[in-house]
Design an enzyme around this catalytic site. Structure first.
Site, PDB file in Angstrom:
ATOM      1  CB  CYS A 100     -14.197  16.384 -71.044  1.00  0.00           C
ATOM      2  SG  CYS A 100     -13.256  15.318 -69.995  1.00  0.00           S
ATOM      3  CD  GLU A 101      -8.495  19.125 -67.179  1.00  0.00           C
ATOM      4  OE1 GLU A 101      -8.101  18.641 -66.033  1.00  0.00           O
ATOM      5  OE2 GLU A 101      -8.538  20.255 -67.151  1.00  0.00           O
ATOM      6  CG  HIS A 102     -10.603  14.191 -67.427  1.00  0.00           C
ATOM      7  ND1 HIS A 102     -11.689  14.383 -66.355  1.00  0.00           N
ATOM      8  CD2 HIS A 102      -9.410  14.668 -66.796  1.00  0.00           C
ATOM      9  CE1 HIS A 102     -11.376  15.067 -65.440  1.00  0.00           C
ATOM     10  NE2 HIS A 102      -9.899  15.308 -65.568  1.00  0.00           N
ATOM     11  CG  HIS A 103     -12.733  11.329 -71.833  1.00  0.00           C
ATOM     12  ND1 HIS A 103     -13.135  11.578 -70.687  1.00  0.00           N
ATOM     13  CD2 HIS A 103     -12.198   9.872 -71.384  1.00  0.00           C
ATOM     14  CE1 HIS A 103     -12.932  10.783 -69.570  1.00  0.00           C
ATOM     15  NE2 HIS A 103     -12.514   9.536 -70.459  1.00  0.00           N
ATOM     16  CD  GLN A 141     -20.452  21.542 -64.890  1.00  0.00           C
ATOM     17  OE1 GLN A 141     -20.642  20.540 -65.453  1.00  0.00           O
ATOM     18  NE2 GLN A 141     -21.520  22.175 -64.030  1.00  0.00           N
ATOM     19  CG  HIS A 169     -19.825  16.812 -68.462  1.00  0.00           C
ATOM     20  ND1 HIS A 169     -18.531  17.258 -68.236  1.00  0.00           N
ATOM     21  CD2 HIS A 169     -20.503  17.596 -67.583  1.00  0.00           C
ATOM     22  CE1 HIS A 169     -18.278  18.308 -67.167  1.00  0.00           C
ATOM     23  NE2 HIS A 169     -19.998  18.441 -67.072  1.00  0.00           N
ATOM     24  CB  CYS A 171     -16.640  12.361 -71.472  1.00  0.00           C
ATOM     25  SG  CYS A 171     -16.853  13.279 -69.946  1.00  0.00           S
TER      26      CYS A 171
END
Length: 212
Positions: A100-103, A141, A169, A171
């Site tokens: 995940c690019e956020h976490h 995704q 996910h 996250c």
């Protein structure tokens, strides 16, 4: 539509090239890992963690190898000895592992990819390689789904492409709402899959009907 797809491909390639141009050295990357270990509350100089920065950097080279791969080189070889075959080719249950690019925590799932070839087909393993190429980047995704579709559509120029991803996910499972087992499904269609709802139904029926 071709102009939009080409623009997306150029944009993705430009992002990769820009990232490579400003890529830190291995020593800088290892120093950053030591900083994160200390920030987490541990001692990066203790025996068990002494070589961890090197291991993490080596692991990152594998986990994010998609930034250094070219989808055109993967899909450039096709085969024309297919008789009069012009129906759907479906590769299902392609396992993938992404982050995940956020976490920067993993999301894991399966990809199902179908296309209608025009005179030539691509090797089946190359479809799995395309999924891996884009999965081995920091991702959402939704973007991963779009990148697979765009590469297949732009490079192979088939009559249509269908991609469906289903993933869990971490996250969402390990932190935040902590909902283990929740599955996210994304799909995208081009060409005959987009224009003919019956082909979408057939695609989905093949996915469901072939399961044990």
């Amino acid at each position: 539509m071709d102009a939009v797809l080409k623009s997306l491909m150029r944009s993705a390639q430009n992002e990769v090239e820009a990232s490579a141009a400003r890529r830190p050295s291995r020593e800088e990357a290892e120093a950053a890992v030591r900083t994160l270990i200390a920030w987490a509350g541990d001692d990066p100089s203790r025996e068990g963690l002494l070589d961890t920065p090197k291991r993490v950097v080596r692991a990152y080279e594998e986990l994010y190898s998609g930034y250094r791969a070219n989808p055109e080189k993967i899909l450039d070889r096709t085969f024309g000895e297919i008789g009069n075959f012009d129906d759907m080719v479906l590769v299902r249950d392609i396992e993938f592992y992404s982050h995940c690019e956020h976490h920067m925590v993993p999301f894991v799932g399966k990809a199902h990819v179908a296309y209608f070839p025009v005179e030539r087909v691509v090797g089946l393993s190359k479809i799995a390689r395309i999924v891996d190429l884009f999965a081995r980047r920091l991702q959402t995704q939704e973007h991963l789904t779009s990148q697979i579709v765009t590469a297949m559509d732009e490079i192979l120029k088939p009559r249509g492409v269908a991609v469906l991803l289903e993933a869990e996910h971490m996250c969402m499972a390990m932190r935040g709402v902590r909902k283990q087992g929740a599955s996210t499904v994304t799909s995208q269609f081009t060409g005959v899959f987009r224009d003919d709802p019956q082909e979408q139904v057939r695609f989905m029926s093949l996915l469901r009907g072939m399961r044990p």
